[in-house]
Scaffold this active site. Structure first.
Site, PDB file in Angstrom:
ATOM      1  N   GLN A 148       0.839  -1.195   0.000  1.00 58.95           N
ATOM      2  CA  GLN A 148       0.000   0.000   0.000  1.00 58.95           C
ATOM      3  C   GLN A 148       0.877   1.250   0.000  1.00 58.95           C
ATOM      4  O   GLN A 148       0.387   2.345  -0.224  1.00 58.95           O
ATOM      5  CB  GLN A 148      -0.884   0.033   1.261  1.00 58.95           C
ATOM      6  CG  GLN A 148      -1.957  -1.028   1.296  1.00 58.95           C
ATOM      7  CD  GLN A 148      -2.681  -1.070   2.637  1.00 58.95           C
ATOM      8  OE1 GLN A 148      -2.650  -2.081   3.321  1.00 58.95           O
ATOM      9  NE2 GLN A 148      -3.344   0.013   3.033  1.00 58.95           N
ATOM     10  N   PHE A 174      -5.965  -3.980   3.395  1.00 53.56           N
ATOM     11  CA  PHE A 174      -6.697  -3.773   4.652  1.00 53.56           C
ATOM     12  C   PHE A 174      -5.822  -3.182   5.756  1.00 53.56           C
ATOM     13  O   PHE A 174      -6.105  -3.362   6.939  1.00 53.56           O
ATOM     14  CB  PHE A 174      -7.357  -5.079   5.118  1.00 53.56           C
ATOM     15  CG  PHE A 174      -8.253  -5.694   4.071  1.00 53.56           C
ATOM     16  CD1 PHE A 174      -9.408  -5.043   3.674  1.00 53.56           C
ATOM     17  CD2 PHE A 174      -7.915  -6.888   3.453  1.00 53.56           C
ATOM     18  CE1 PHE A 174     -10.223  -5.586   2.680  1.00 53.56           C
ATOM     19  CE2 PHE A 174      -8.728  -7.442   2.456  1.00 53.56           C
ATOM     20  CZ  PHE A 174      -9.888  -6.792   2.078  1.00 53.56           C
ATOM     21  N   GLU A 229       0.393  -1.577   4.655  1.00 54.12           N
ATOM     22  CA  GLU A 229       0.747  -0.156   4.713  1.00 54.12           C
ATOM     23  C   GLU A 229       2.235  -0.037   5.047  1.00 54.12           C
ATOM     24  O   GLU A 229       2.948   0.755   4.454  1.00 54.12           O
ATOM     25  CB  GLU A 229      -0.111   0.574   5.750  1.00 54.12           C
ATOM     26  CG  GLU A 229       0.204   2.065   5.799  1.00 54.12           C
ATOM     27  CD  GLU A 229      -0.710   2.880   6.712  1.00 54.12           C
ATOM     28  OE1 GLU A 229      -1.848   2.465   6.984  1.00 54.12           O
ATOM     29  OE2 GLU A 229      -0.273   3.964   7.143  1.00 54.12           O
ATOM     30  N   ARG A 231      -5.146   7.396  16.835  1.00 56.40           N
ATOM     31  CA  ARG A 231      -6.503   7.360  16.279  1.00 56.40           C
ATOM     32  C   ARG A 231      -7.490   6.746  17.282  1.00 56.40           C
ATOM     33  O   ARG A 231      -8.671   7.096  17.293  1.00 56.40           O
ATOM     34  CB  ARG A 231      -6.549   6.635  14.934  1.00 56.40           C
ATOM     35  CG  ARG A 231      -7.789   6.971  14.138  1.00 56.40           C
ATOM     36  CD  ARG A 231      -7.795   6.347  12.768  1.00 56.40           C
ATOM     37  NE  ARG A 231      -7.274   7.186  11.722  1.00 56.40           N
ATOM     38  CZ  ARG A 231      -7.959   8.147  11.081  1.00 56.40           C
ATOM     39  NH1 ARG A 231      -9.225   8.385  11.406  1.00 56.40           N
ATOM     40  NH2 ARG A 231      -7.402   8.856  10.146  1.00 56.40           N
ATOM     41  N   ARG A 285      -7.944  -1.732   8.827  1.00 55.00           N
ATOM     42  CA  ARG A 285      -9.186  -0.984   8.574  1.00 55.00           C
ATOM     43  C   ARG A 285      -9.790  -0.374   9.846  1.00 55.00           C
ATOM     44  O   ARG A 285     -10.282  -1.098  10.717  1.00 55.00           O
ATOM     45  CB  ARG A 285     -10.184  -1.922   7.909  1.00 55.00           C
ATOM     46  CG  ARG A 285     -11.190  -1.244   6.997  1.00 55.00           C
ATOM     47  CD  ARG A 285     -11.930  -2.268   6.208  1.00 55.00           C
ATOM     48  NE  ARG A 285     -12.709  -1.678   5.133  1.00 55.00           N
ATOM     49  CZ  ARG A 285     -13.298  -2.385   4.181  1.00 55.00           C
ATOM     50  NH1 ARG A 285     -13.220  -3.696   4.180  1.00 55.00           N
ATOM     51  NH2 ARG A 285     -13.984  -1.800   3.233  1.00 55.00           N
ATOM     52  N   PHE A 307      -7.938   1.509  11.895  1.00 55.05           N
ATOM     53  CA  PHE A 307      -6.661   2.045  12.378  1.00 55.05           C
ATOM     54  C   PHE A 307      -6.736   2.509  13.839  1.00 55.05           C
ATOM     55  O   PHE A 307      -6.382   3.639  14.171  1.00 55.05           O
ATOM     56  CB  PHE A 307      -6.255   3.211  11.467  1.00 55.05           C
ATOM     57  CG  PHE A 307      -4.783   3.511  11.429  1.00 55.05           C
ATOM     58  CD1 PHE A 307      -3.906   2.720  10.724  1.00 55.05           C
ATOM     59  CD2 PHE A 307      -4.270   4.623  12.090  1.00 55.05           C
ATOM     60  CE1 PHE A 307      -2.539   3.021  10.674  1.00 55.05           C
ATOM     61  CE2 PHE A 307      -2.909   4.935  12.043  1.00 55.05           C
ATOM     62  CZ  PHE A 307      -2.046   4.129  11.324  1.00 55.05           C
ATOM     63  N   THR A 311      -3.842  11.273  10.447  1.00 51.91           N
ATOM     64  CA  THR A 311      -3.737  12.089  11.656  1.00 51.91           C
ATOM     65  C   THR A 311      -2.386  12.803  11.727  1.00 51.91           C
ATOM     66  O   THR A 311      -2.256  13.780  12.450  1.00 51.91           O
ATOM     67  CB  THR A 311      -3.975  11.238  12.921  1.00 51.91           C
ATOM     68  OG1 THR A 311      -3.048  10.145  12.909  1.00 51.91           O
ATOM     69  CG2 THR A 311      -5.390  10.694  12.932  1.00 51.91           C
ATOM     70  N   ALA A 342      -5.962   5.337   5.353  1.00 58.61           N
ATOM     71  CA  ALA A 342      -6.744   6.371   6.050  1.00 58.61           C
ATOM     72  C   ALA A 342      -8.018   6.743   5.281  1.00 58.61           C
ATOM     73  O   ALA A 342      -8.585   7.810   5.511  1.00 58.61           O
ATOM     74  CB  ALA A 342      -5.889   7.623   6.310  1.00 58.61           C
ATOM     75  N   GLU A 366     -12.960   2.816   5.325  1.00 62.31           N
ATOM     76  CA  GLU A 366     -12.907   2.247   6.676  1.00 62.31           C
ATOM     77  C   GLU A 366     -14.189   2.376   7.490  1.00 62.31           C
ATOM     78  O   GLU A 366     -14.524   1.457   8.250  1.00 62.31           O
ATOM     79  CB  GLU A 366     -11.760   2.890   7.471  1.00 62.31           C
ATOM     80  CG  GLU A 366     -10.388   2.532   6.954  1.00 62.31           C
ATOM     81  CD  GLU A 366      -9.325   3.450   7.525  1.00 62.31           C
ATOM     82  OE1 GLU A 366      -9.263   4.619   7.092  1.00 62.31           O
ATOM     83  OE2 GLU A 366      -8.587   3.012   8.412  1.00 62.31           O
TER      84      GLU A 366
HETATM   85  N1  MTE Z   1     -11.351  -2.706   0.158  1.00 62.25           N
HETATM   86  C1  MTE Z   1     -10.791  -3.756  -0.472  1.00 62.25           C
HETATM   87  N2  MTE Z   1     -11.506  -4.430  -1.374  1.00 62.25           N
HETATM   88  N3  MTE Z   1      -9.510  -4.143  -0.204  1.00 62.25           N
HETATM   89  C2  MTE Z   1      -8.741  -3.495   0.754  1.00 62.25           C
HETATM   90  O1  MTE Z   1      -7.593  -3.866   0.975  1.00 62.25           O
HETATM   91  N4  MTE Z   1      -8.649  -1.675   2.410  1.00 62.25           N
HETATM   92  C3  MTE Z   1      -9.426  -0.822   3.311  1.00 62.25           C
HETATM   93  C4  MTE Z   1     -10.493  -0.055   2.537  1.00 62.25           C
HETATM   94  N5  MTE Z   1     -11.237  -0.951   1.681  1.00 62.25           N
HETATM   95  C5  MTE Z   1      -9.323  -2.381   1.437  1.00 62.25           C
HETATM   96  C6  MTE Z   1     -10.645  -2.013   1.084  1.00 62.25           C
HETATM   97  C7  MTE Z   1      -8.612   0.130   4.038  1.00 62.25           C
HETATM   98  S1  MTE Z   1      -7.825  -0.384   5.431  1.00 62.25           S
HETATM   99  C8  MTE Z   1      -8.488   1.419   3.639  1.00 62.25           C
HETATM  100  S2  MTE Z   1      -7.607   2.533   4.527  1.00 62.25           S
HETATM  101  C9  MTE Z   1      -9.118   1.916   2.412  1.00 62.25           C
HETATM  102  O2  MTE Z   1      -9.828   0.900   1.719  1.00 62.25           O
HETATM  103  C10 MTE Z   1      -8.017   2.458   1.513  1.00 62.25           C
HETATM  104  O3  MTE Z   1      -8.487   2.881   0.300  1.00 62.25           O
HETATM  105  P1  MTE Z   1      -9.198   4.303   0.082  1.00 62.25           P
HETATM  106  O4  MTE Z   1      -8.338   5.300   0.803  1.00 62.25           O
HETATM  107  O5  MTE Z   1      -9.188   4.439  -1.374  1.00 62.25           O
HETATM  108  O6  MTE Z   1     -10.551   4.197   0.694  1.00 62.25           O
HETATM  109  N1  HPA Z   2      -4.648   6.258   9.117  1.00 66.66           N
HETATM  110  C1  HPA Z   2      -4.115   5.265   8.406  1.00 66.66           C
HETATM  111  N2  HPA Z   2      -2.849   5.134   8.215  1.00 66.66           N
HETATM  112  C2  HPA Z   2      -2.041   6.025   8.767  1.00 66.66           C
HETATM  113  C3  HPA Z   2      -2.529   7.076   9.527  1.00 66.66           C
HETATM  114  C4  HPA Z   2      -3.909   7.204   9.707  1.00 66.66           C
HETATM  115  O1  HPA Z   2      -4.413   8.126  10.363  1.00 66.66           O
HETATM  116  N3  HPA Z   2      -1.477   7.786   9.953  1.00 66.66           N
HETATM  117  C5  HPA Z   2      -0.397   7.154   9.472  1.00 66.66           C
HETATM  118  N4  HPA Z   2      -0.726   6.101   8.746  1.00 66.66           N
HETATM  119 MO1  MOS Z   3      -6.193   1.448   6.138  1.00 68.73          MO
HETATM  120  S1  MOS Z   3      -5.972   0.590   7.968  1.00 68.73           S
HETATM  121  O1  MOS Z   3      -5.733   3.028   6.704  1.00 68.73           O
HETATM  122  O2  MOS Z   3      -4.817   0.836   5.329  1.00 68.73           O
END
Ligand code: MTE
Ligand code: HPA
Ligand code: MOS
Length: 758
Positions: free
Chosen positions: A191, A222, A226, A304, A336, A338, A433, A502, A705
């Site tokens: 990620q 998920f 990261e 968080r 997800r 966090f 954050t 995030a 999330e």
């Molecule tokens: N959805 C799918 N299908 N696969 C993933 O790995 N990760 C989740 C969420 N939805 C995830 C998912 C997490 S932890 C985050 S932070 C957000 O997607 C990240 O993507 P976005 O910032 O585009 O929402």
């Molecule tokens: N969310 C998800 N990932 C992160 C954050 C947060 O607030 N800060 C640093 N990594």
């Molecule tokens: Mo999502 S836990 O911020 O990759």
């Protein structure tokens, strides 16, 4: 618009790490993980392993040319163990062979002697021993100590949430290639392409410009990728650095489960005080986060937890303190939500316990304390709240009083099956954050055939961010989406990216795409205004036709682009976006860390089989604050997936480490994830539509999330169903609510036979 990947996913044509065609000469890596959770390495004997067929080379920390360090927030995590090991599975050496099988055979011949040291697995024990990752942090508002005297009801307790295995379908892995002059190309399932690049540069002692990290897509992250994808990518890069050969490492499922961190478990204390009208006057919480053996992202996760410690409620007097506790488990990490879900569970437990003691339904307390626009969160930000709108809409559409009556009737008529319900409001802050992480870039090229290539820092991991990026470009240029291609995420095209995390990826990268597209569009309009001698303001492009004052000019997108090229205007642009208005001062724990909050309310109904302890989720009815969804199919997918992942965390998924720090739930036979039978029979999703959130991409609020936290409602609905069978049930506020725990609650202090007769 349909997800742009759905056809290739369905046909199995999408390219993941393991689908990258093998280059001749590729070598295969496997890490040898520590067999002990804590100790001193007294002897490491590689002689037998080195004699094994196909073995190419074994690397230890001594082979790391730069710093042997991959810690992102705190430099406390070696790439390869030096003299000490801190968790079972901690990489000690890297075996590289001509095939995976030969690497695994050689791995078995490694001999290691470890002098054991005391093992800590419990965060409270770690805190007592002073084993903290970072100093504790406290968020405060009002004056809790004097507020207790105004309370008619004061309730205290303990709430615990277990960890969660990410179980991305694609395991961790990387594939690295030598380029000329010591450069290395890294294909990684990450990620955070820049995190991989930055830490590979540190470990290899070479500049970041020599490291090209490329990501096409992930089979899920998920949060688990990261930070924790870096280890495997850097190990491969280390081998490529020395051997000048392509090196691949794709972890098998059990390696991945054993060696990587998970959601941080928490053990927390709470105290809540309410006045006679059920207003929450004071709330105090102490969170013990199980960080595992190194910081990884835990300090940010901890933060968080504090930001979400009051969930969707306004509480005038709060003191919340959080400890990040070092234990001998794999370093836990982003998942997800966090840390938000862990914080929210505690205040929900406090409210439900207070409700039980006072003798009112929990939702009465919940509804009386929802945060309103203008109310202040404990960290100083003023709420722009949709909490009441979501709740009221849910009440109108779902008729909870009727549901409650129906449940009462069902429970009075049935002995061996009991139903329960619960409300779960959510409130989730959108932004990293850490304020500086809120920035993104996009590179847009318009080619002379009118096709468009877009690169951003966004990583596609199933959340369909690429579809959203494409929609943004298609909308601004007003061209056929088929003209646009979203390219891989690559550190040579887009630098200094924040991880895709995030929930902010689409907002940050989408706004950068907007900026880049608008810049190109402005130049195209300038040449058009010259061509037709009209004002720029009179020009528009609609469905690939150039219009002047709304009238077609028989001049289309392709002609415009070709003219643009002949006029030598830049048909490419690099857009940079940094959301305005964000700030935070950790010294006083006050500021404005979030661009906005996402709100919602879920009403969950369950049925418990009181003989077996098993249960079904009958329905989850949701009113969710979408802003103005730019892609409802995608957003609905995120809500359904997030909800079911949350239900899994709350009910089935039980991570078990023994006292030696060995993972017992290390396979899919011992670790249960939700399947089709765990999905609520009915998911009823309603939109709350607003259009005030200009910080959201095209006013479409972040959705990744927040829905996970609707799953918390299932825990409390199950508790209520158990209480309907056995009002004296004494159940700790401890997740997951497995069928075993339900059964123990059902029989309670009674003898099994009594329970059955009853
Ligand atoms: N959805 C799918 N299908 N696969 C993933 O790995 N990760 C989740 C969420 N939805 C995830 C998912 C997490 S932890 C985050 S932070 C957000 O997607 C990240 O993507 P976005 O910032 O585009 O929402
Ligand atoms: N969310 C998800 N990932 C992160 C954050 C947060 O607030 N800060 C640093 N990594
Ligand atoms: Mo999502 S836990 O911020 O990759």
């Amino acid at each position: 618009m349909k997800n742009i990947d759905s056809n290739s996913h369905l046909r199995g044509e999408s390219i993941y790490l393991d689908d990258v065609p093998l280059v001749a000469g590729t070598l295969f890596a496997v890490a040898f993980g520590s067999p002990h959770a804590h100790g001193k390495i007294t002897n490491l004997d590689l002689s037998q392993a080195e004699q094994m067929p196909g073995l190419v080379r074994i690397f230890t920390y001594k082979d790391v040319p730069g710093e042997n360090q991959i810690g992102g927030i705190v430099p406390d995590e070696p790439l390869l163990a030096e003299h000490h090991v801190h968790f079972q599975g901690m990489p000690v050496v890297l075996v590289v062979a001509e095939s995976v099988e030969e690497a695994k055979m050689a791995l078995k011949k490694i001999k290691i002697d470890i002098e054991p040291l005391p093992i800590i697995t419990d965060p409270r024990v770690a805190r007592e021993k002073g084993e903290l990752i970072v100093p504790p942090r406290t968020f405060k508002i009002g004056d809790v100590d004097t507020a207790w005297s105004q309370c008619a009801h004061i309730v205290e307790g303990i709430a615990e949430t277990n960890g969660q295995e990410h179980l991305y379908i694609e395991t961790q892995g990387a594939y690295t290639f030598p380029l000329e002059n010591g450069s290395i190309r890294i294909i990684s399932s990450t990620q955070g392409p820049t995190a991989v690049q930055r830490h590979a540069a540190i470990c290899l002692g070479i500049p970041m410009h020599k490291l090209e990290v490329d990501v096409t897509r992930l089979g899920g992250g998920f949060g688990g990728k990261e930070d924790q994808a870096s280890m495997w990518a850097i190990l491969c890069a280390l081998a490529t650095y020395h051997l000048k050969k392509p090196v691949k490492y794709s972890l098998d499922r059990m390696e991945d489960m054993r060696m990587t961190g998970k959601r941080n478990p928490y053990s927390s204390d709470f105290k809540i005080g309410l006045d006679k009208d059920l207003k929450i006057i004071a709330y105090e919480a102490t969170f013990h986060q199980n960080a595992g053996a190194a910081a990884d992202l835990s300090p940010a996760v901890l933060e968080r937890t504090l930001f979400h410690s009051t969930n969707s409620y306004f509480v005038p007097n709060v003191r919340a303190t959080a400890y990040s506790c070092r234990t001998n488990l794999p370093p836990n990490t982003a998942f997800r939500g966090f840390g938000g879900p862990q914080g929210m569970f505690v205040i929900e437990a406090a409210i439900h316990k207070a409700a039980e003691i006072i003798g009112v339904p929990a939702w009465e307390i919940q509804s009386k304390n929802l945060i309103k626009t203008g109310d202040e969160f404990p960290f100083g930000q003023k709420a722009e709240s949709e909490a009441n709108q979501c709740w009221q809409t849910a009440k109108e559409i779902f008729q909870p009083e009727q549901i409650e009556k129906d449940i009462e009737k069902f429970n009075s008529e049935n002995v061996l099956f009991k139903k329960g319900m619960s409300f779960m409001p959510i409130c989730f802050g959108i932004s990293f954050t850490k304020t500086p992480m809120n920035q993104a870039r996009a590179l847009v090229h318009v080619y002379t055939d009118g096709s468009i290539g877009v690169s951003t820092g966004a990583v596609e991991m199933g959340q369909s961010v690429n579809t959203k990026m494409l929609q943004v470009a298609a909308q601004i240029f007003s061209v056929d989406p088929d003209r646009i291609k979203i390219h891989s995420t690559n550190t040579f095209r887009i630098a200094n990216t924040s991880p895709s995390a995030a929930s902010a990826t689409a907002d940050l990268n989408g706004k950068a795409v907007e900026i880049a597209c608008h810049a190109i569009l402005a130049r195209l309009k300038t040449i058009t205004s010259e061509k037709f001698s009209v004002s720029i303001n009179d020009i528009s492009i609609v469905n690939e036709e150039v219009l002047i004052k709304g009238k077609p000019m028989n001049y289309n997108w392709l002609q415009l682009i070709q003219d643009g090229y002949l006029k030598r205007i830049a048909l490419s642009e690099h857009g940079h976006y940094a959301p305005p208005g964000l700030h935070y001062d950790a010294k006083i724990e006050k500021g404005h860390p979030f661009a906005y909050h996402v709100y919602g309310t879920a009403l969950t109904e369950v049925t418990v089989d009181c003989l077996r302890g098993t249960y079904v989720v009958d329905s989850v009815k949701i009113v969710h604050d979408f802003g103005t969804s730019m892609n409802f199919a995608v957003d609905r997918g995120q809500i359904e997936g997030g909800l079911v992942q949350g239900i899994g965390w709350m009910t089935l998924e039980e991570i078990v480490y023994d006292e030696n720090g060995r993972l017992r739930s290390n396979a899919l036979s011992t670790y249960k994830v939700p399947d089709i039978y765990s999905v609520p029979k009915n998911i009823d999703l309603h939109l709350l539509k607003t259009d005030k959130d200009n910080m959201a991409i095209l006013k479409s609020k972040a959705v990744g999330e927040p829905p996970l936290m609707y799953g918390i409602g299932t825990y409390f609905a199950l508790r209520n169903a158990v209480k309907a069978f056995n009002p004296d049930a004494e159940m700790a506020y401890s997740t997951p609510m497995t069928p075993e725990k339900v059964l123990m609650g059902l029989i309670g202090k009674l003898e099994t036979n009594d329970a059955i007769t009853k």
